[in-house]
Design a protein around this motif. Structure first.
Motif, PDB file in Angstrom:
ATOM      1  N   MET A 128      11.835 -31.027  61.532  1.00 59.27           N
ATOM      2  CA  MET A 128      12.868 -31.475  62.270  1.00 59.27           C
ATOM      3  C   MET A 128      12.805 -30.896  63.534  1.00 59.27           C
ATOM      4  SD  MET A 128      17.045 -31.812  61.719  1.00 59.27           S
ATOM      5  CE  MET A 128      16.639 -32.700  60.087  1.00 59.27           C
ATOM      6  N   SER A 129      12.708 -31.543  64.676  1.00 61.67           N
ATOM      7  CA  SER A 129      12.576 -31.110  65.773  1.00 61.67           C
ATOM      8  C   SER A 129      14.122 -30.461  66.361  1.00 61.67           C
ATOM      9  CB  SER A 129      12.414 -32.017  67.065  1.00 61.67           C
ATOM     10  OG  SER A 129      13.569 -32.969  67.174  1.00 61.67           O
ATOM     11  N   ARG A 130      13.966 -29.520  67.292  1.00 59.52           N
ATOM     12  CA  ARG A 130      15.326 -28.946  67.592  1.00 59.52           C
ATOM     13  C   ARG A 130      16.100 -29.634  68.321  1.00 59.52           C
ATOM     14  NH1 ARG A 130      16.851 -26.051  72.794  1.00 59.52           N
ATOM     15  NH2 ARG A 130      18.104 -24.423  72.363  1.00 59.52           N
ATOM     16  N   ARG A 131      15.736 -30.752  69.080  1.00 60.44           N
ATOM     17  CA  ARG A 131      16.571 -31.704  69.722  1.00 60.44           C
ATOM     18  C   ARG A 131      17.335 -32.549  68.451  1.00 60.44           C
ATOM     19  NH1 ARG A 131      16.076 -36.740  71.512  1.00 60.44           N
ATOM     20  NH2 ARG A 131      17.351 -37.367  73.514  1.00 60.44           N
ATOM     21  N   VAL A 132      16.623 -33.087  67.630  1.00 56.27           N
ATOM     22  CA  VAL A 132      17.254 -33.842  66.561  1.00 56.27           C
ATOM     23  C   VAL A 132      18.047 -33.119  66.007  1.00 56.27           C
ATOM     24  CG1 VAL A 132      16.848 -34.966  64.483  1.00 56.27           C
ATOM     25  CG2 VAL A 132      15.282 -35.216  66.385  1.00 56.27           C
ATOM     26  N   SER A 133      17.699 -31.705  65.665  1.00 53.22           N
ATOM     27  CA  SER A 133      18.789 -30.582  64.748  1.00 53.22           C
ATOM     28  C   SER A 133      20.089 -30.701  65.590  1.00 53.22           C
ATOM     29  CB  SER A 133      18.205 -29.642  64.508  1.00 53.22           C
ATOM     30  OG  SER A 133      19.012 -28.599  63.853  1.00 53.22           O
ATOM     31  N   ALA A 134      20.001 -30.538  66.847  1.00 60.23           N
ATOM     32  CA  ALA A 134      20.986 -30.450  67.924  1.00 60.23           C
ATOM     33  C   ALA A 134      21.807 -31.669  67.991  1.00 60.23           C
ATOM     34  CB  ALA A 134      20.791 -30.129  69.108  1.00 60.23           C
ATOM     35  N   LEU A 135      21.308 -32.842  67.979  1.00 57.43           N
ATOM     36  CA  LEU A 135      21.863 -34.031  67.989  1.00 57.43           C
ATOM     37  C   LEU A 135      22.847 -34.246  66.514  1.00 57.43           C
ATOM     38  CD1 LEU A 135      22.413 -36.738  69.730  1.00 57.43           C
ATOM     39  CD2 LEU A 135      20.459 -37.601  68.522  1.00 57.43           C
ATOM     40  N   ILE A 136      22.138 -33.741  65.433  1.00 54.96           N
ATOM     41  CA  ILE A 136      23.049 -33.907  64.240  1.00 54.96           C
ATOM     42  C   ILE A 136      24.314 -33.134  64.266  1.00 54.96           C
ATOM     43  CG2 ILE A 136      22.882 -33.162  61.671  1.00 54.96           C
ATOM     44  CD1 ILE A 136      20.113 -34.460  61.963  1.00 54.96           C
ATOM     45  N   LYS A 137      24.164 -31.744  64.731  1.00 53.55           N
ATOM     46  CA  LYS A 137      25.151 -30.810  65.013  1.00 53.55           C
ATOM     47  C   LYS A 137      26.170 -31.490  65.756  1.00 53.55           C
ATOM     48  CE  LYS A 137      26.110 -25.775  65.593  1.00 53.55           C
ATOM     49  NZ  LYS A 137      25.739 -24.558  66.236  1.00 53.55           N
ATOM     50  N   ALA A 138      25.895 -32.021  66.930  1.00 49.18           N
ATOM     51  CA  ALA A 138      26.824 -32.584  67.888  1.00 49.18           C
ATOM     52  C   ALA A 138      27.604 -33.825  67.368  1.00 49.18           C
ATOM     53  CB  ALA A 138      26.063 -33.058  69.180  1.00 49.18           C
ATOM     54  N   SER A 139      27.048 -34.450  65.980  1.00 52.06           N
ATOM     55  CA  SER A 139      27.946 -35.252  65.319  1.00 52.06           C
ATOM     56  C   SER A 139      29.272 -34.827  64.593  1.00 52.06           C
ATOM     57  CB  SER A 139      27.095 -36.203  64.499  1.00 52.06           C
ATOM     58  OG  SER A 139      26.653 -35.420  63.363  1.00 52.06           O
ATOM     59  N   HIS A 140      29.459 -33.616  64.407  1.00 52.45           N
ATOM     60  CA  HIS A 140      30.300 -32.978  63.536  1.00 52.45           C
ATOM     61  C   HIS A 140      29.933 -33.329  62.183  1.00 52.45           C
ATOM     62  CE1 HIS A 140      33.421 -32.473  66.846  1.00 52.45           C
ATOM     63  NE2 HIS A 140      32.398 -32.591  67.536  1.00 52.45           N
ATOM     64  N   PRO A 141      28.857 -32.950  61.498  1.00 53.18           N
ATOM     65  CA  PRO A 141      28.258 -33.423  60.374  1.00 53.18           C
ATOM     66  C   PRO A 141      29.067 -33.090  59.012  1.00 53.18           C
ATOM     67  CG  PRO A 141      26.779 -31.532  61.041  1.00 53.18           C
ATOM     68  CD  PRO A 141      27.873 -31.977  62.313  1.00 53.18           C
ATOM     69  N   GLU A 142      29.902 -32.003  59.079  1.00 52.97           N
ATOM     70  CA  GLU A 142      30.626 -31.473  57.931  1.00 52.97           C
ATOM     71  C   GLU A 142      31.908 -32.557  57.847  1.00 52.97           C
ATOM     72  OE1 GLU A 142      30.109 -29.525  60.356  1.00 52.97           O
ATOM     73  OE2 GLU A 142      28.842 -27.835  59.462  1.00 52.97           O
ATOM     74  N   PRO A 143      32.579 -33.099  58.780  1.00 47.61           N
ATOM     75  CA  PRO A 143      33.667 -34.050  58.286  1.00 47.61           C
ATOM     76  C   PRO A 143      33.115 -35.378  58.247  1.00 47.61           C
ATOM     77  CG  PRO A 143      33.943 -33.320  60.789  1.00 47.61           C
ATOM     78  CD  PRO A 143      32.770 -32.339  59.944  1.00 47.61           C
ATOM     79  N   ALA A 144      31.873 -35.606  58.775  1.00 46.26           N
ATOM     80  CA  ALA A 144      31.384 -37.021  58.908  1.00 46.26           C
ATOM     81  C   ALA A 144      30.854 -36.910  57.466  1.00 46.26           C
ATOM     82  CB  ALA A 144      30.198 -37.337  59.642  1.00 46.26           C
ATOM     83  N   VAL A 145      30.211 -36.212  56.710  1.00 45.88           N
ATOM     84  CA  VAL A 145      29.667 -36.283  55.478  1.00 45.88           C
ATOM     85  C   VAL A 145      30.819 -36.263  54.407  1.00 45.88           C
ATOM     86  CG1 VAL A 145      28.707 -35.119  53.650  1.00 45.88           C
ATOM     87  CG2 VAL A 145      27.484 -34.994  55.898  1.00 45.88           C
TER      88      VAL A 145
END
Length: 279
Positions: free
Chosen positions: A1-18
């Protein structure tokens, strides 16, 4: 996974989203959805969560830079603000498209929930009615799940009311650890106006009310598990307040109430899932 994609996932607030998506899937199973229905409902709610998370970071980019939040992807330079904004727009557009597979009533309901959540991000986050979008969006979540059932049955009022109370309580609990930082960067929502003590009481009272509604709302006598949940809530919340007071006296972080509220929220979610078929 690229750094940009990883950062985009992090910006989505993945914990509450999941977490919200997982609870949605469990609740969909609990109210009687078939596997394909569970998948469609969960995918729709996942889109709303991504839209809200990305939009939040896009809007807060300036405040986050001002606060030195290098733990967040945009201020850290890991992903551009425009990319996060575009992702949020795409997720928001995908929500009604996914929801359309569940019927018009369900589509209207989840679209209203998304608009309410986006209204919290702007402009209601810093107003005296900041709790309103939480109550509306959380209350609409089980309504959407029930309306997505075959025949679009009307969601029970007690289920919607309990979810709305849970969402309102979660708003106060979620803000508690960051009251001071938020105030310094210009956020003055209802929790900030009530202060730490007022927000603690608000979070505890709303979540206790949610628990009672979940136990007494369904037809028939309350279950033993439900009564135990009410009794446990009545003990957990004061214990959290006492732990927070002790920690404050010792110079520690007074997060006892926050932890207690989160534990009660878990109990409420379990009661929601255990509510069973509604149609």
């Amino acid at each position: 996974m690229s750094r940009r994609v990883s950062a985009l996932i992090k910006a989505s607030h993945p914990e509450p989203a999941v977490a919200v998506t997982a609870v949605t899937a469990l609740l969909a199973w609990g109210v009687g959805h078939r596997p394909i229905g569970i998948l469609l409902v969960a995918a729709t709610v996942a889109a709303t969560q991504l839209a809200v998370g990305w939009t939040n970071d896009w809007l807060d980019a300036g405040r986050d830079r001002q606060a030195g939040r290098t733990d967040k992807p945009i201020p850290a330079g890991a992903v551009s603000r425009s990319s996060v904004g575009a992702a949020g727009l795409a997720a928001a557009a995908a929500t009604p498209l996914l929801a359309s597979t569940t019927g018009p009533a369900a589509t209207l309901c989840i679209s209203a929930a998304l608009l309410s959540a986006l209204a919290y991000n702007w402009p209601l986050k810093s107003t005296a009615v900041s709790v309103l979008p939480y109550a509306v969006s959380f209350g609409a979540l089980p309504a959407f799940i029930v309306l997505a059932l075959p025949g679009a049955p009307a969601p029970p009022g007690w289920l919607v009311a309990a979810a709305a109370l849970l969402g309102a309580g979660a708003h106060f609990a979620n803000v508690l650890p960051d009251l001071a930082d938020d105030a310094r960067t210009g956020v003055h929502g209802l929790p900030h106006r009530l202060g730490a003590t007022g927000s603690q009481f608000a979070a505890a009272g709303l979540l206790f009310a949610a628990t009672v509604t979940l136990v007494l709302g369904p037809p028939g006598p309350p279950s033993w598990a439900g009564l135990v949940a009410v009794a446990g809530t009545a003990v957990i919340l004061p214990a959290g307040w006492y732990a927070a007071r002790r920690a404050a006296r010792r110079g520690g972080r007074p997060d006892g109430v926050f932890r207690a509220v989160m534990l009660v929220a878990v109990i409420d979610v379990l009661l929601l899932v255990a509510a069973g078929p509604v149609a």
